[in-house]
Design a protein around this motif. Structure first.
Motif, short mmCIF file in Angstrom:
data_model
loop_
_atom_site.label_atom_id
_atom_site.label_comp_id
_atom_site.label_asym_id
_atom_site.label_seq_id
_atom_site.Cartn_x
_atom_site.Cartn_y
_atom_site.Cartn_z
N UNK A 46 0.85 -1.19 0.00
CA UNK A 46 0.00 0.00 0.00
C UNK A 46 0.88 1.25 0.00
N UNK A 47 0.40 2.30 -0.60
CA UNK A 47 1.05 3.59 -0.43
C UNK A 47 -0.03 4.62 -0.12
N UNK A 48 0.25 5.42 0.90
CA UNK A 48 -0.68 6.49 1.27
C UNK A 48 -0.11 7.79 0.72
N UNK A 49 -0.93 8.52 -0.02
CA UNK A 49 -0.48 9.79 -0.59
C UNK A 49 -1.35 10.92 -0.09
N UNK A 50 -0.70 11.92 0.53
CA UNK A 50 -1.42 13.13 0.91
C UNK A 50 -1.12 14.15 -0.17
N UNK A 51 -2.15 14.54 -0.91
CA UNK A 51 -1.94 15.39 -2.09
C UNK A 51 -1.34 16.75 -1.74
N UNK A 52 -0.41 17.21 -2.59
CA UNK A 52 0.16 18.54 -2.43
C UNK A 52 -0.31 19.41 -3.60
N UNK A 53 -0.27 20.74 -3.43
CA UNK A 53 -0.74 21.65 -4.49
C UNK A 53 0.13 21.52 -5.74
N UNK A 54 1.45 21.43 -5.52
CA UNK A 54 2.36 21.40 -6.67
C UNK A 54 3.59 20.57 -6.34
N UNK A 55 4.10 19.86 -7.34
CA UNK A 55 5.36 19.13 -7.15
C UNK A 55 6.52 20.07 -7.45
N UNK A 56 7.73 19.63 -7.13
CA UNK A 56 8.86 20.53 -7.32
C UNK A 56 9.98 19.80 -8.05
N UNK A 57 10.49 20.41 -9.13
CA UNK A 57 11.33 19.71 -10.10
C UNK A 57 12.69 19.28 -9.54
N UNK A 58 13.18 18.17 -10.06
CA UNK A 58 14.50 17.64 -9.72
C UNK A 58 14.81 16.54 -10.74
N UNK A 59 16.06 16.16 -10.93
CA UNK A 59 16.32 15.03 -11.84
C UNK A 59 15.75 13.73 -11.26
N UNK A 60 15.12 12.93 -12.11
CA UNK A 60 14.57 11.64 -11.69
C UNK A 60 14.94 10.57 -12.71
N UNK A 61 14.86 9.30 -12.30
CA UNK A 61 15.28 8.18 -13.15
C UNK A 61 14.12 7.22 -13.37
N UNK A 62 13.87 6.87 -14.63
CA UNK A 62 12.83 5.88 -14.95
C UNK A 62 13.36 4.50 -14.62
N UNK A 63 12.51 3.64 -14.06
CA UNK A 63 12.94 2.27 -13.77
C UNK A 63 12.25 1.27 -14.69
N UNK A 64 11.11 1.62 -15.25
CA UNK A 64 10.45 0.78 -16.24
C UNK A 64 9.58 1.67 -17.11
N UNK A 65 8.94 1.07 -18.11
CA UNK A 65 8.18 1.86 -19.10
C UNK A 65 7.16 2.78 -18.43
N UNK A 66 6.33 2.17 -17.57
CA UNK A 66 5.18 2.92 -17.02
C UNK A 66 5.62 3.90 -15.95
N UNK A 67 6.61 3.51 -15.14
CA UNK A 67 7.13 4.43 -14.13
C UNK A 67 7.72 5.66 -14.84
N UNK A 68 8.40 5.43 -15.95
CA UNK A 68 8.99 6.54 -16.70
C UNK A 68 7.92 7.51 -17.18
N UNK A 69 6.84 6.96 -17.76
CA UNK A 69 5.76 7.83 -18.24
C UNK A 69 5.12 8.57 -17.07
N UNK A 70 4.97 7.87 -15.94
CA UNK A 70 4.39 8.49 -14.74
C UNK A 70 5.25 9.66 -14.27
N UNK A 71 6.57 9.53 -14.36
CA UNK A 71 7.45 10.61 -13.92
C UNK A 71 7.33 11.82 -14.85
N UNK A 72 7.15 11.55 -16.16
CA UNK A 72 6.97 12.68 -17.08
C UNK A 72 5.68 13.43 -16.74
#
Ligand code: UD1
Length: 430
Positions: A356-382
């Motif tokens: 399970x993962x619990x997510x408390x929504x934030x108004x905005x995310x904040x940019x930084x370099x990130x690494x894709x680990x698989x196809x869908x995770x990569x698209x999710x990061x974009x």
């Protein structure tokens, strides 16, 4: 995959509202299995609406290694299968991608012996083949793992009653493609019901197979002596279509998606309605319009018609910026939450507890370099980068290229600020 491609990254600038139309091409998870099914019949099988992604030429290489002639011309793939195909799929092209294990069923039924190299570890968790093997054994084959390859041997396959412990997509496909040429009737219980399974069954029937029940948990197959080549149009990619749907909702945008039967995405679109999106469905597509910040919704991944595990990164993405708290439960792949660490580096407020993962929504995310680990995770990061302030660098985008044809071009056309950059500016590769 050449190193130059591996080094590509995307620069994503957040803030744009995505608007416009996009057409999805054929489903990755269908076309590879349909290409493998062409091994079942001597002659030329033609597949149209194939996606222009790396896995298609890779699968073409696998089939060439087995003796087929394959041409890939944009969205059309032609496979000419000889009278005698090789049994041995233990070479580099097979090891490069996991989906090539789908040649196991066709090779066993066509040649009586299959040797299929196993790929290395998978970023989304362990992916055993026990159900593939026990299914083939019920049909009369002997199977074992030797020198890093799975081997199946059978002097004759005979229909049987097979009940899967879990509706595995890959095991259902390998059992189907073995049973179509077995002697007598196979009843497969607890079969996977994914649209890609239905697509495979439709093509097998066009090839002369006798089977009923696809799309339900019970598929009945009456083996025939011979199958014939055919021409078949690959169904649209519901995961790519779902990615666009979530992109619209996350950027408070308005996107019309075509090339997909909306019933294949029924639950993901329902979930977006709960989050506040306006959805219109058409015969060959849908529109998602999100007028405000999404509301938090709980998700759990399940086999079709449940919420697809391949859209779980998008469920996490929307929950990260939603109003309220969401619980996301992953029931299919054990290690699929690894990418949550990258989301947290983008500012998501997440707590992982087992599956399970619990997510408390934030108004905005904040940019930084990130690494894709698989196809869908990569698209999710974009998609997450589209909701972050500033410029997010997404690395290891070769993963994304394996599942999303023209991803950057499509996003640009929808108004996103994104570009592909090649070159060695990668900070400390991981
Ligand atoms: C396919 C899709 C993948 C999708 C998944 C679930 C392709 C190329 N890939 O993968 O994108 O995420 O379906 O919808 O079509 N399992 C066993 N033993 C087996 C077989 C599977 O334990 O013999 C387990 C797997 O480890 C996994 C679960 O069953 O935890 C589901 O796997 P499965 O449905 O087989 O997925 P794939 O066919 O590998």
């Amino acid at each position: 995959i050449c190193w130059a491609v591996v080094k590509d990254r995307f620069l994503v600038t957040g803030g744009a509202r995505l608007e416009g139309s996009v057409k999805v091409s054929g489903a990755k998870n269908s076309v590879l299995k349909l290409m493998a099914a062409a091994l079942l019949a001597e002659g030329t099988t033609t597949l149209t609406n194939c996606p222009e992604i790396l896995d298609v030429p890779l699968m073409a290489e696998v089939l060439r290694g087995l003796g087929c002639e394959v041409s890939v011309d944009h969205e059309t793939v032609r496979i000419t299968t000889p009278a005698t195909v090789s049994s041995d799929a233990d070479f580099d092209a097979v090891r490069q991608f996991r989906a090539s294990v789908c040649v196991l069923g066709p090779l066993t039924s066509r040649t009586g012996r299959a040797v299929v190299a196993l790929p290395g570890g998978d970023a989304i968790g362990s992916r055993p083949l026990d159900m593939h093997q026990s299914g083939l054994e019920k049909l009369g084959a002997t199977t074992y793992i030797r020198h890093g390859a799975v081997v199946a041997e059978a002097t004759k396959l005979v229909g049987a009653e097979i009940e899967l412990d879990f509706p595995s997509v890959g095991a259902t496909e390998n059992i189907l493609t073995a049973a179509v040429l077995a002697e007598g009737r196979t009843v497969l219980e607890n079969a996977a019901r994914e649209p890609e399974i239905v697509d495979l069954c439709v093509m097998l029937r066009q090839m002369g197979a006798q089977l009923t029940g696809e799309g339900s948990p019970t598929i009945v197959i009456d083996g025939v002596d011979k199958l014939y080549p055919t021409q078949h149009e690959v169904i649209g990619d519901r995961i790519v279509a779902g990615t666009w749907a979530y992109a619209a909702a996350m950027t408070r945008g308005d996107i019309t998606v075509s090339g997909i039967a909306p019933r294949h995405l029924h639950l993901p679109l329902e979930m977006l309605k709960f989050a506040g999106a306006q959805i219109s469905s058409y015969e060959n597509g849908f529109r998602v319009n999100m007028p405000h910040r999404p509301k938090a919704v709980d998700y759990q991944t399940l086999p079709f018609p449940g919420f697809p595990t391949d859209l779980q990164p998008m469920a996490i993405g929307i929950s990260a910026i939603a109003e309220g708290t969401s619980v996301i439960t992953e029931n299919i792949f054990e290690a699929r939450f690894r990418f949550v660490d990258e989301m947290m580096r983008l500012g998501a407020d997440a707590t992982v507890d087992g599956h399970h993962v619990v997510l408390r929504g934030v108004e905005q995310l904040s940019s930084t370099p990130v690494w894709s680990s698989d196809i869908r995770a990569g698209a999710g990061l974009v998609l997450a980068g589209l909701c972050a302030d500033g410029e997010t660098e997404v690395h290891d985008v070769y993963h994304i290229d394996r599942g999303y044809p023209n991803f950057v071009e499509n996003l640009q056309q929808l108004g996103a600020k994104i570009e592909r950059v090649s070159g060695p500016a990668d900070p400390a590769p991981r």
